[in-house]
Design a protein around this motif. Structure first.
Motif, mmCIF file in Angstrom:
data_model
loop_
_atom_site.group_PDB
_atom_site.id
_atom_site.type_symbol
_atom_site.label_atom_id
_atom_site.label_comp_id
_atom_site.label_asym_id
_atom_site.label_seq_id
_atom_site.Cartn_x
_atom_site.Cartn_y
_atom_site.Cartn_z
ATOM 1 N N TRP A 230 0.855 -1.184 0.000
ATOM 2 C CA TRP A 230 0.000 0.000 0.000
ATOM 3 C C TRP A 230 0.895 1.240 0.000
ATOM 4 O O TRP A 230 2.122 1.132 0.119
ATOM 5 C CB TRP A 230 -0.914 -0.012 1.229
ATOM 6 N N PRO A 231 0.330 2.438 -0.119
ATOM 7 C CA PRO A 231 1.167 3.640 -0.184
ATOM 8 C C PRO A 231 2.076 3.786 1.035
ATOM 9 O O PRO A 231 1.688 3.498 2.167
ATOM 10 C CB PRO A 231 0.140 4.777 -0.256
ATOM 11 N N VAL A 232 3.284 4.268 0.783
ATOM 12 C CA VAL A 232 4.248 4.457 1.866
ATOM 13 C C VAL A 232 3.754 5.526 2.836
ATOM 14 O O VAL A 232 4.036 5.460 4.040
ATOM 15 C CB VAL A 232 5.624 4.835 1.282
ATOM 16 N N ALA A 233 3.003 6.513 2.330
ATOM 17 C CA ALA A 233 2.470 7.557 3.212
ATOM 18 C C ALA A 233 1.539 6.953 4.266
ATOM 19 O O ALA A 233 1.509 7.413 5.415
ATOM 20 C CB ALA A 233 1.730 8.606 2.385
ATOM 21 N N TRP A 234 0.767 5.938 3.883
ATOM 22 C CA TRP A 234 -0.111 5.260 4.852
ATOM 23 C C TRP A 234 0.724 4.596 5.934
ATOM 24 O O TRP A 234 0.409 4.693 7.121
ATOM 25 C CB TRP A 234 -0.964 4.220 4.133
ATOM 26 N N GLN A 235 1.808 3.943 5.535
ATOM 27 C CA GLN A 235 2.662 3.264 6.511
ATOM 28 C C GLN A 235 3.350 4.263 7.435
ATOM 29 O O GLN A 235 3.533 4.004 8.628
ATOM 30 C CB GLN A 235 3.707 2.421 5.775
ATOM 31 N N ARG A 236 3.708 5.417 6.891
ATOM 32 C CA ARG A 236 4.348 6.439 7.721
ATOM 33 C C ARG A 236 3.378 6.967 8.781
ATOM 34 O O ARG A 236 3.760 7.199 9.931
ATOM 35 C CB ARG A 236 4.858 7.572 6.826
ATOM 36 N N MET A 237 2.102 7.149 8.396
ATOM 37 C CA MET A 237 1.099 7.581 9.367
ATOM 38 C C MET A 237 0.864 6.504 10.420
ATOM 39 O O MET A 237 0.618 6.808 11.597
ATOM 40 C CB MET A 237 -0.213 7.911 8.651
ATOM 41 N N TRP A 238 0.949 5.244 10.016
ATOM 42 C CA TRP A 238 0.778 4.155 10.989
ATOM 43 C C TRP A 238 1.868 4.217 12.048
ATOM 44 O O TRP A 238 1.604 4.058 13.243
ATOM 45 C CB TRP A 238 0.809 2.811 10.264
#
Length: 351
Positions: A230-238
């Motif tokens: 999934w998008p890296v931005a989603w993982q960063r927010m996680w």
């Protein structure tokens, strides 16, 4: 008792050696006319007219002291670097690169060698990385390709895109130790190294291969979710949400532009609401965060109905864009049955 040598025996042997050398020199000349060089490996296996040129040249290189000055000069006239002081495979690669330069133009250091064949990119990168260890003759030959000392310096002007893999892994390891993850944005530059671009390139390479690469195993050891589907931005927010819930681990620090706790709570509320739309592994990660939270965070409404009523009268009338206007001719106003934005969690439930 001393046995006298027969007269003329030594002279005949010299003549035989000269004859064999002349035969080999003729085969070498034919090879140069066809390929432009004498960088032939002794294991090449090319036998023309019953003559193994690769083995003959290997013997000449191994016994250069036995060559006469005239013979050595004849070989140099065919190929000035027929017996280079560096590995012969380097010389063959250089001749292959020279053919490309003659057809496509000289190479440069500042354009990241985009558009070059993969083998040539790798070879040039190796030459630039070990430029200081090259022989003066190798430096001169690279200059003929366009890779001069100034071009090498120009190459290093973009260190983030051109450092060896070991350098990229070192920077990634330092970043993970400082912030706890590798979910970085693509524009991120750390100490002059474009870590975001480098990681994005490694993700694309691993996905194109369809299997973990050797470098990918090292990066996975630093961050199990360095290459999420999934998008890296989603993982960063996680990661930000997790750190806000559990507290920043000792020794770690927040990265630049990290979201605050309110932003992270709102994000977690959104992910909880749209959980059925997430991938299974994303759902597991969201569940992990929800188990850490005391309650599902609710996003606060921007404005409630009580505040909207007096404010709506000050707004211009809504333009008629089709259909039949209302009988009163007035613009739309939210009624008491409008969505309950003033109730706790109302906006969250409508996501």
């Amino acid at each position: 008792m001393r046995v006298p040598r027969r007269a003329g025996q030594g002279r005949g042997l010299e003549q035989r050696h000269a004859q064999l050398f002349a035969e080999g020199l003729e085969q070498a000349r034919l090879h140069v006319e066809r390929f432009g060089h004498l960088a032939v490996a002794h294991t090449d296996g090319r036998v023309q007219e019953g003559f193994d040129l690769g083995r003959w040249l290997a013997n000449r290189r191994a016994h250069t002291a036995s060559l006469t000055m005239e013979q050595a000069e004849q070989l140099r006239c065919l190929d000035a670097w027929w017996n280079p002081p560096w590995p012969l495979d380097w010389q063959r690669a250089w001749h292959r690169a020279r053919i490309h330069v003659y057809e496509q133009g000289q190479v440069h250091g500042g354009d990241n060698r985009m558009g070059l064949p993969c083998w040539l990119q790798r070879w040039l990168r190796h030459q630039i990385t070990h430029y200081e260890q090259l022989h003066d003759g190798q430096v001169m030959l690279l200059a003929e390709l366009g890779l001069t000392t100034s071009e090498v310096e120009r190459f290093h002007a973009w260190p983030g895109r051109r450092r060896p893999t070991a350098d990229g892994l070192t920077v990634a390891r330092a970043y993970a130790a400082r912030h706890g993850h590798l979910a970085v944005s693509q524009p991120l530059v750390v100490d002059g190294f474009a870590l975001g671009t480098w990681l994005n390139r490694q993700r694309q390479r691993q996905r194109s291969l369809g299997r973990p690469t050797r470098l990918g195993h090292h990066l996975t050891a630093l961050d199990a979710w360095w290459n999420p589907p999934w998008p890296v931005a989603w993982q960063r927010m996680w990661w930000a949400c997790r750190h806000h819930l559990t507290g920043l681990p000792e020794g770690l620090e927040w990265w630049a532009a990290a979201p605050n706790d309110q932003h992270a709570a709102a994000w977690l509320g959104e992910q909880s609401a749209r959980r059925p739309l997430l991938q299974p592994r994303q759902q597991s990660l969201v569940d992990e965060l929800l188990s850490l939270a005391s309650e599902v965070p609710m996003r606060q409404p921007r404005i409630n109905n009580a505040a909207w009523q007096p404010l709506s009268g000050r707004l211009p009338a809504r333009s008629h864009i089709g259909g039949r206007p209302s009988a009163s001719g007035r613009s739309w106003r939210p009624s008491s049955t409008s969505p309950t934005l003033d109730r706790p969690g109302g906006a969250f439930r409508q996501l």
